[in-house]
Design a protein around this motif. Sequence first.
Motif, PDB file in Angstrom:
ATOM      1  N   LEU A  12      61.917  52.847  28.059  1.00  0.00           N
ATOM      2  CA  LEU A  12      61.046  52.311  27.009  1.00  0.00           C
ATOM      3  C   LEU A  12      60.635  50.881  27.312  1.00  0.00           C
ATOM      4  N   LEU A  13      61.594  50.072  27.745  1.00  0.00           N
ATOM      5  CA  LEU A  13      61.279  48.685  28.081  1.00  0.00           C
ATOM      6  C   LEU A  13      60.332  48.598  29.275  1.00  0.00           C
ATOM      7  N   ALA A  14      60.591  49.438  30.281  1.00  0.00           N
ATOM      8  CA  ALA A  14      59.727  49.420  31.463  1.00  0.00           C
ATOM      9  C   ALA A  14      58.313  49.877  31.117  1.00  0.00           C
ATOM     10  N   MET A  15      58.199  50.879  30.258  1.00  0.00           N
ATOM     11  CA  MET A  15      56.880  51.366  29.862  1.00  0.00           C
ATOM     12  C   MET A  15      56.139  50.319  29.035  1.00  0.00           C
ATOM     13  N   ALA A  16      56.876  49.625  28.142  1.00  0.00           N
ATOM     14  CA  ALA A  16      56.257  48.565  27.336  1.00  0.00           C
ATOM     15  C   ALA A  16      55.778  47.421  28.226  1.00  0.00           C
ATOM     16  N   TRP A  17      56.573  47.067  29.229  1.00  0.00           N
ATOM     17  CA  TRP A  17      56.180  46.018  30.170  1.00  0.00           C
ATOM     18  C   TRP A  17      54.972  46.439  30.991  1.00  0.00           C
ATOM     19  N   PHE A  18      54.934  47.692  31.394  1.00  0.00           N
ATOM     20  CA  PHE A  18      53.805  48.230  32.162  1.00  0.00           C
ATOM     21  C   PHE A  18      52.509  48.120  31.366  1.00  0.00           C
ATOM     22  N   LEU A  19      52.536  48.563  30.109  1.00  0.00           N
ATOM     23  CA  LEU A  19      51.335  48.507  29.272  1.00  0.00           C
ATOM     24  C   LEU A  19      50.934  47.071  28.968  1.00  0.00           C
ATOM     25  N   ALA A  20      51.931  46.223  28.724  1.00  0.00           N
ATOM     26  CA  ALA A  20      51.627  44.822  28.436  1.00  0.00           C
ATOM     27  C   ALA A  20      51.009  44.139  29.655  1.00  0.00           C
ATOM     28  N   TRP A  22      49.249  45.568  32.073  1.00  0.00           N
ATOM     29  CA  TRP A  22      47.891  46.085  32.284  1.00  0.00           C
ATOM     30  C   TRP A  22      46.918  45.495  31.269  1.00  0.00           C
ATOM     31  N   VAL A  23      47.245  45.657  29.979  1.00  0.00           N
ATOM     32  CA  VAL A  23      46.339  45.180  28.930  1.00  0.00           C
ATOM     33  C   VAL A  23      46.225  43.660  28.963  1.00  0.00           C
ATOM     34  N   GLY A  24      47.355  42.984  29.174  1.00  0.00           N
ATOM     35  CA  GLY A  24      47.327  41.532  29.199  1.00  0.00           C
ATOM     36  C   GLY A  24      46.504  40.981  30.344  1.00  0.00           C
ATOM     37  N   TYR A  25      46.648  41.569  31.529  1.00  0.00           N
ATOM     38  CA  TYR A  25      45.868  41.078  32.656  1.00  0.00           C
ATOM     39  C   TYR A  25      44.380  41.363  32.468  1.00  0.00           C
ATOM     40  N   ALA A  26      44.047  42.559  31.939  1.00  0.00           N
ATOM     41  CA  ALA A  26      42.641  42.882  31.704  1.00  0.00           C
ATOM     42  C   ALA A  26      42.018  41.900  30.714  1.00  0.00           C
ATOM     43  N   TRP A  27      42.769  41.554  29.671  1.00  0.00           N
ATOM     44  CA  TRP A  27      42.277  40.588  28.680  1.00  0.00           C
ATOM     45  C   TRP A  27      42.105  39.212  29.310  1.00  0.00           C
ATOM     46  N   TYR A  28      43.086  38.773  30.086  1.00  0.00           N
ATOM     47  CA  TYR A  28      43.021  37.461  30.721  1.00  0.00           C
ATOM     48  C   TYR A  28      41.868  37.383  31.714  1.00  0.00           C
ATOM     49  N   SER A  29      41.691  38.433  32.496  1.00  0.00           N
ATOM     50  CA  SER A  29      40.623  38.448  33.483  1.00  0.00           C
ATOM     51  C   SER A  29      39.256  38.423  32.817  1.00  0.00           C
ATOM     52  N   ARG A  30      39.114  39.155  31.713  1.00  0.00           N
ATOM     53  CA  ARG A  30      37.824  39.185  31.020  1.00  0.00           C
ATOM     54  C   ARG A  30      37.505  37.820  30.399  1.00  0.00           C
ATOM     55  N   ARG A  31      38.503  37.152  29.856  1.00  0.00           N
ATOM     56  CA  ARG A  31      38.279  35.820  29.284  1.00  0.00           C
ATOM     57  C   ARG A  31      37.963  34.801  30.371  1.00  0.00           C
ATOM     58  N   ALA A  32      38.652  34.909  31.514  1.00  0.00           N
ATOM     59  CA  ALA A  32      38.391  33.977  32.611  1.00  0.00           C
ATOM     60  C   ALA A  32      36.996  34.173  33.181  1.00  0.00           C
ATOM     61  N   SER A  33      36.469  35.400  33.103  1.00  0.00           N
ATOM     62  CA  SER A  33      35.126  35.664  33.617  1.00  0.00           C
ATOM     63  C   SER A  33      34.064  34.908  32.830  1.00  0.00           C
ATOM     64  N   GLY A 208      56.846  47.308  40.086  1.00  0.00           N
ATOM     65  CA  GLY A 208      55.538  47.741  40.567  1.00  0.00           C
ATOM     66  C   GLY A 208      54.399  47.168  39.743  1.00  0.00           C
ATOM     67  N   ALA A 209      54.565  47.127  38.413  1.00  0.00           N
ATOM     68  CA  ALA A 209      53.528  46.557  37.546  1.00  0.00           C
ATOM     69  C   ALA A 209      53.341  45.068  37.822  1.00  0.00           C
ATOM     70  N   ALA A 210      54.451  44.359  38.024  1.00  0.00           N
ATOM     71  CA  ALA A 210      54.367  42.930  38.328  1.00  0.00           C
ATOM     72  C   ALA A 210      53.678  42.689  39.671  1.00  0.00           C
ATOM     73  N   LEU A 211      53.981  43.507  40.668  1.00  0.00           N
ATOM     74  CA  LEU A 211      53.346  43.363  41.975  1.00  0.00           C
ATOM     75  C   LEU A 211      51.849  43.647  41.906  1.00  0.00           C
ATOM     76  N   VAL A 212      51.475  44.650  41.121  1.00  0.00           N
ATOM     77  CA  VAL A 212      50.053  44.979  40.968  1.00  0.00           C
ATOM     78  C   VAL A 212      49.307  43.810  40.326  1.00  0.00           C
ATOM     79  N   VAL A 213      49.891  43.220  39.289  1.00  0.00           N
ATOM     80  CA  VAL A 213      49.260  42.060  38.645  1.00  0.00           C
ATOM     81  C   VAL A 213      49.122  40.913  39.636  1.00  0.00           C
ATOM     82  N   ALA A 214      50.153  40.688  40.450  1.00  0.00           N
ATOM     83  CA  ALA A 214      50.093  39.607  41.435  1.00  0.00           C
ATOM     84  C   ALA A 214      48.991  39.849  42.462  1.00  0.00           C
ATOM     85  N   VAL A 215      48.862  41.099  42.928  1.00  0.00           N
ATOM     86  CA  VAL A 215      47.820  41.431  43.908  1.00  0.00           C
ATOM     87  C   VAL A 215      46.430  41.273  43.298  1.00  0.00           C
ATOM     88  N   LEU A 216      46.247  41.782  42.086  1.00  0.00           N
ATOM     89  CA  LEU A 216      44.947  41.674  41.427  1.00  0.00           C
ATOM     90  C   LEU A 216      44.585  40.227  41.148  1.00  0.00           C
TER      91      LEU A 216
END
Length: 231
Positions: A12-20, A22-33, A208-216
Amino acid sequence: MQTLALLPWPDLLAMAWFLAAWVGYAWYSRRASVHGATLLATTNRYRRYWMLQATSRDPRVLDGIIVQSLSSSPSFFASATIIIIGGLLALLGTTDKAAEFVREIPFATRTSMLVFELKMLVLIGIFVYAFFRFTWSIRQYTFGALLLGSLPAPEEFAAGKFDRERFANRAGTLVGMAAETFNDGVRAYYFAFAAIAWFFSPLALAVGAALVVAVLYGREFHSQVLHVLRD
């Protein structure tokens, strides 16, 4: 909900972190754009320059070819996504054999069949989301081609009958929206790789989610391509 209640708390914690992540990075990237700090925002300026040049060209065959070429990427990914979804649905029908294969991996965490099926459904959901984003990107490129085809002749712009800047901004924004939608679909592919790590362990999913965010983040904010385009 009952299935989620059966999940162990590490999952449950890993899934919550995964969703956070993804959604958090998408929000941050859109605002930075909005402030022009991302690769997408930088290329959007070039899209506007391109459309501004298109207003002075006649015929605009080259511009149509470019739009068609750009739309081929989401078309390819949409077709590939359909194949992946079909393969995952077929695998969902044989979860017992797939679960046995995962259990044979030495470092994989053993889970119940119900939890394994939930992981499969999450992975399918990611690719379904990616498919919708890719197909919407194709349609947006189609709308961009339509807008490009409706551009008045260069002589009418020169005569002041139409506003060149307004047409260029509108066409460039529409093509940029198509690129952003395509970017959402590609980002889903990246996070799908992190979701695959969930079959091994919850910790693998979180890492894996943290690494994906770092790569993106590195590619969108500090890549060499971005520095070249800014220069």
